[in-house]
Design a protein around this motif. Structure first.
Motif, PDB file in Angstrom:
ATOM      1  N   UNK A  36      28.314  15.369   9.766  1.00 40.60           N
ATOM      2  CA  UNK A  36      29.383  14.969  10.191  1.00 40.60           C
ATOM      3  C   UNK A  36      29.339  13.383  10.220  1.00 40.60           C
ATOM      4  N   UNK A  37      28.334  12.683  10.298  1.00 39.44           N
ATOM      5  CA  UNK A  37      28.418  11.111  10.032  1.00 39.44           C
ATOM      6  C   UNK A  37      28.796  10.651   8.682  1.00 39.44           C
ATOM      7  N   UNK A  38      28.110  11.359   7.691  1.00 40.22           N
ATOM      8  CA  UNK A  38      28.577  11.115   6.208  1.00 40.22           C
ATOM      9  C   UNK A  38      30.109  11.341   6.082  1.00 40.22           C
ATOM     10  N   UNK A  39      30.728  12.601   6.639  1.00 44.54           N
ATOM     11  CA  UNK A  39      32.083  12.660   6.427  1.00 44.54           C
ATOM     12  C   UNK A  39      32.833  11.852   6.917  1.00 44.54           C
ATOM     13  N   UNK A  40      32.600  11.313   8.072  1.00 45.60           N
ATOM     14  CA  UNK A  40      33.270  10.104   8.819  1.00 45.60           C
ATOM     15  C   UNK A  40      33.298   8.808   8.087  1.00 45.60           C
ATOM     16  N   UNK A  41      31.945   8.618   7.720  1.00 38.26           N
ATOM     17  CA  UNK A  41      31.705   7.505   6.841  1.00 38.26           C
ATOM     18  C   UNK A  41      32.492   7.173   5.568  1.00 38.26           C
ATOM     19  N   UNK A  42      32.573   8.502   5.028  1.00 37.31           N
ATOM     20  CA  UNK A  42      33.444   8.485   3.686  1.00 37.31           C
ATOM     21  C   UNK A  42      34.711   8.033   3.616  1.00 37.31           C
ATOM     22  N   UNK A  43      35.340   8.261   4.975  1.00 33.80           N
ATOM     23  CA  UNK A  43      36.662   7.884   5.192  1.00 33.80           C
ATOM     24  C   UNK A  43      37.131   6.506   5.194  1.00 33.80           C
ATOM     25  N   UNK A  44      35.874   5.764   5.489  1.00 36.81           N
ATOM     26  CA  UNK A  44      36.164   4.332   5.489  1.00 36.81           C
ATOM     27  C   UNK A  44      35.952   3.498   4.094  1.00 36.81           C
ATOM     28  N   UNK A  45      36.811   2.394   3.943  1.00 34.70           N
ATOM     29  CA  UNK A  45      36.610   1.689   2.687  1.00 34.70           C
ATOM     30  C   UNK A  45      36.883   2.481   1.384  1.00 34.70           C
ATOM     31  N   UNK A  46      36.615   1.601   0.287  1.00 30.71           N
ATOM     32  CA  UNK A  46      36.668   2.231  -1.067  1.00 30.71           C
ATOM     33  C   UNK A  46      35.811   1.778  -1.887  1.00 30.71           C
TER      34      UNK A  46
END
Length: 120
Positions: free
Chosen positions: A68-78
């Motif tokens: 879950x944390x990885x999926x949420x973190x993947x939504x941030x930045x580029x």
């Protein structure tokens, strides 16, 4: 030494280790205070242990939190920032998931106090 002799030496060594391990004695509360000739005695103390838990190492909580944390973190930045946010989210999520599962196990009475006795 030939191979046949090596096998016998190995078997004899394993039997010696196994017999030494089986010779160890477990002590119970009835032995508390018992003294031995070498100056040691049996000491008992109450220890909190985990019982009846299907996942005592909290692997499920850690793994779920990391995903879950990885999926949420993947939504941030580029770019590189996105990769770092994904990894950071997975680490933070894993730690949070482990803590949440641990709190849940404590709340559900998975820990009990048990008297353990050892020779010291």
């Amino acid at each position: 030494m030939n191979i046949k002799a090596s096998k016998w030496v190995l078997c004899a060594g394993l039997l010696t280790i196994a017999s030494a391990a089986s010779a160890q004695h477990g002590y119970g509360p009835e032995d508390e205070g018992r003294r031995f000739d070498d100056g040691t005695r049996v000491v008992c103390e109450n220890v909190e242990v985990q019982r009846n838990s299907k996942d005592p190492n909290r692997i499920a909580g850690t793994a779920t939190g990391a995903v879950v944390g990885g999926l949420l973190g993947n939504q941030i930045g580029g770019g590189t920032g996105k990769k770092l946010a994904t990894v950071g989210g997975a680490v933070a999520g894993g730690a949070a998931g482990r803590a949440i599962q641990g709190n849940h196990q404590v709340d559900n009475g998975d820990r009990v106090v048990e008297k353990r006795c050892v020779r010291r």
